[in-house]
Every structure is written in C-alpha cells, then in structure tokens.
Design an enzyme around this catalytic site. Structure first.
Site, PDB file in Angstrom:
ATOM      1  N   SER A 186      -8.783  -3.494   1.733  1.00 50.74           N
ATOM      2  CA  SER A 186      -9.465  -4.381   3.069  1.00 50.74           C
ATOM      3  C   SER A 186     -10.908  -4.553   2.216  1.00 50.74           C
ATOM      4  O   SER A 186     -10.803  -5.524   1.287  1.00 50.74           O
ATOM      5  CB  SER A 186      -9.481  -3.187   4.247  1.00 50.74           C
ATOM      6  OG  SER A 186     -10.278  -4.047   4.881  1.00 50.74           O
ATOM      7  N   ASP A 213      -3.659  -4.208   2.021  1.00 44.93           N
ATOM      8  CA  ASP A 213      -3.799  -5.064   3.451  1.00 44.93           C
ATOM      9  C   ASP A 213      -4.526  -5.595   4.274  1.00 44.93           C
ATOM     10  O   ASP A 213      -5.635  -5.493   5.093  1.00 44.93           O
ATOM     11  CB  ASP A 213      -3.473  -3.656   4.575  1.00 44.93           C
ATOM     12  CG  ASP A 213      -2.851  -4.236   5.931  1.00 44.93           C
ATOM     13  OD1 ASP A 213      -1.892  -4.728   5.517  1.00 44.93           O
ATOM     14  OD2 ASP A 213      -3.114  -3.370   7.571  1.00 44.93           O
ATOM     15  N   HIS A 344      -2.942   0.177   9.111  1.00 45.44           N
ATOM     16  CA  HIS A 344      -3.773  -0.362   8.324  1.00 45.44           C
ATOM     17  C   HIS A 344      -3.999   0.195   7.346  1.00 45.44           C
ATOM     18  O   HIS A 344      -4.090  -0.078   6.480  1.00 45.44           O
ATOM     19  CB  HIS A 344      -5.044  -0.898   9.641  1.00 45.44           C
ATOM     20  CG  HIS A 344      -6.643  -1.493   7.933  1.00 45.44           C
ATOM     21  ND1 HIS A 344      -5.915  -2.245   7.778  1.00 45.44           N
ATOM     22  CD2 HIS A 344      -7.226  -1.198   7.641  1.00 45.44           C
ATOM     23  CE1 HIS A 344      -6.716  -2.968   6.720  1.00 45.44           C
ATOM     24  NE2 HIS A 344      -7.373  -2.431   6.904  1.00 45.44           N
TER      25      HIS A 344
END
Length: 390
Positions: A186, A213, A344
């Site tokens: 991320s 992700d 996530h």
C-alpha cells in the site's frame, strides 16, 4: 554507526512496557483498507480475551535491530532474519555468497511486525536461503524520532530517503550486500518502487520489486472517501487484547496469529489514563498525514513499469487495474497474482500462500540455467531473463 541489537523485551508490547508514550492518536490502520473497515465495522466484545494475547516478534525474526542512519537523525526499529547463504564460501568461484534478502516496507499506520508471519513462511519455503528485513517507518512502531524536530512528516521524499538510508546502513558495502528483493504494501509501495533505480545506481543488485494490493488509479480515486472511513472505527480500546479482537471481528485482519503479533505495536497507552487502566489508543495519527496521501500514490504505476528488475503485483481479489498497468500487463511487463479470500492485509491473512508466490518469483528470477555444452566444450551458464527486463 552500524545497526545494533535491540532487546526483544520491548517487542512484547505489554501495557507496562508501553508506559511513557504520550502521543495523541487518531486515524485508521491503513488508508487502503476501505472495504475491510467500511463493510465490517465490528465492536469489541465482552467475551474472554485470552485467545488474543500478544505474541513477541522474536518468534518470527532472528534479530531485532536499531538502525541509526546519521543522515536521517532517526533510530529505526528493524526486524531481520539473514539469508543462510550470506557469507558462505562458493565452491565454484571461491568468493563468499551474497545471498538474497526480501526488504519489506509496510503501509500507513502499520509497522514492520505486519510481515512477521510472512517472514516465517518465506524462511521455511526457501529453506532459509531468502532472508527477510522489515522495519518501522518514521512515526510508526518502535522507531524513535527526535521530539524537537518535525520528524513525523511522512512525505514521499521523507519515506523514500528513509528507505534508502536504512538499506545503506544495514548493508553499507553494495559489492558485498545481498541481492535485494524489495516489497512495498500500500503506502509503502511508492518509496520502494521509486528507490529501485537509485539503489541500482549506487551498485546494489535489485533482483525484483513486489507491490502488494495497491493500484495508483483506484487508490487516488478512493482518497475523497478516507475521512469518512476514518470516523468509523473505535478511537480507543480497553486493552491491547481487545484491540486485537477488534481487528479480527471487523475483518481488518483475518488471521488471529498474525494480529497477535502485529497489532500491539500499533498502540500506546491513552494519555492521562487512570491508575490501573489498560486503555490504549492508536500510535500513528493518520489524520495528520492527509496532506501527503496523494503523493504517496501519484506516478506509482509508471515508476513500477519503468523499474529495471523483475516485477510482481499481488492483489486481494479481482481489483481493477488502471490503464497503465492494464497495458503493461498485456505487454508482459510484470507478473500479476490475485489471492482469493483475503483482505487488504493479504500478507497477514494468508502468509503461506503469499510466501509461495514470492519464493517462486525469487527463484525464477535469480536461478542460473545450465545450458547444454557444445560438442567437446564445457557447460555454459545463463541467468534467467527477468520478467519485464529490457
């Protein structure tokens, strides 16, 4: 100065050991976790919380280090398991082997312990040949900053320069440093990807870049929703155990073992809490990082595609690629993997599955092929061509 060993006792993250922290906290654990927090906003329960007691990171890494690059004026907490090949003599060349190390950068609001279970799985699947280095970014986890300086600013430039400085401090000689496999989750993806050419210019061998992700297009589109998401989680918990339980019940993390390792370092005691209270609040104030949200993700896709190394993008579910990545995938410039049944924090939810993907990726892009010899000649060797390498 070289990295020094840090006491594992500080990583037990008991309430007593957290005493003395006095930062005001708010925000959410990670900007990219929109689906996890919006769809399953659990609340702490009153059941027995003994199953959610913290676990020390010493179970998953062989060393806890304090890394103090003089150029940054920050003492980073790092977690390290070296490659078993590093420093071993090569019977063919007589030189010492460099080994390979997976260097992990966490997302906003998280910490290096988020990679604990992944590190253990990588070590097992690679038979120890692929080491793992994770660390706490500035204003995160156990990393120590100067209270008299504006050292909490998590701008893109700061986090990128931190990442490069940390690698150079842990591996000061590029010629003897292990091969590097760089991974960013991320918010951590952008500094990792953008640091690749800079490290290569300084002589470090970056054999692969892994992004977990995050897609620039969808991340930037989601930014206007973030403040609403931030307001929908608890601002404090009655104990560390309750915070771990909330992460599981809310769906933020789907692996109890991983949450027991990663969540404690996200918390500090509530300021001015009553004697005997175990109330804790978030360590990192992600609301204060709002001015930097956009720059974390801008140009991520183009930087990723331009990296002169093997490239791997791992997504949670059938996420939508932006146009640049869609074109790049059709041109075979990177490897795309989609893990089912994860959120996530896919590296926490299914660490063994992700480790299998990473170890396979590492082997395919570092293995030397032995070619058939010419008649009367000796065998020839040729390195495997990296995915997306020009």
């Amino acid at each position: 100065m070289p990295p020094t060993k840090a006491p594992w006792a500080e990583d037990e993250d008991t309430v007593e050991e957290l005493d003395g922290e006095d930062e005001e906290q708010d925000g959410i654990q990670e900007l990219g976790a929109v689906k996890s927090f919006a769809s399953k906003l659990g609340r702490p329960g009153s059941q027995d919380l003994s199953a959610f007691s913290p676990i020390s990171a010493s179970t998953y890494f062989s060393q806890a280090l304090e890394v103090d690059p003089p150029s940054r004026n920050i003492a980073f907490r790092a977690y390290y398991t070296p490659s078993t090949l590093s420093g071993q003599p090569d019977t063919q060349t007589g030189k010492r082997k460099r080994g390979s190390v997976l260097v992990c950068h966490h997302g906003g609001g998280s910490s290096g312990t988020t990679f604990a279970c992944l590190a253990k799985a990588v070590r097992q699947l690679s038979a120890g040949e692929l080491g793992v280095l994770a660390f706490d970014a500035r204003d995160h986890g156990k990393t120590k900053t100067d209270p008299e300086e504006d050292s909490k600013v998590v701008s893109f430039d700061n986090v990128q320069n931190d990442f490069i400085a940390l690698i150079k401090q842990v591996f000061p000689d590029a010629n003897e440093a292990p091969d590097l496999l760089l991974l960013g989750h991320s918010m951590g993806a952008s500094p990792v990807v953008s640091s690749t050419p800079l490290l290569q210019k300084d002589g470090y061998k970056v054999v692969g870049v892994i992004v977990l992700d995050v897609v620039e297009g969808t991340a930037v589109e989601a930014l206007p929703l973030m403040k609403n998401i931030l307001s929908q989680r608890p601002t404090k918990f009655n104990s560390v155990e309750e915070a771990i339980q909330w992460h599981i019940s809310s769906g933020a993390v789907r692996n109890v073992e991983s949450a027991r390792v990663s969540v404690p370092s996200l918390l500090v005691p509530q300021p001015d809490r009553a004697e005997g209270s175990q109330d804790v609040v978030w360590r990192t104030d992600l609301v204060a990082t709002a001015p930097y949200w956009e720059e974390w993700y801008l140009h991520l896709s183009s930087s990723f595609l331009a990296a002169r190394a093997a490239k791997l993008l791992v997504l949670a579910g059938q996420e939508r690629l932006d146009r640049e990545l869609m074109v790049g995938q059709m041109q075979g410039k990177f490897q795309l993997e989609v893990l089912p049944d994860v959120g996530h924090y896919l590296h926490e939810d299914k660490p063994e599955k992700l480790a299998a993907v990473i170890v396979d990726f590492w082997k395919r892009n570092t293995t030397t092929l032995v070619l058939p010899p010419k008649i009367g000649g000796a065998p020839r060797t040729q390195p495997v061509k990296m995915v997306g390498e020009e």
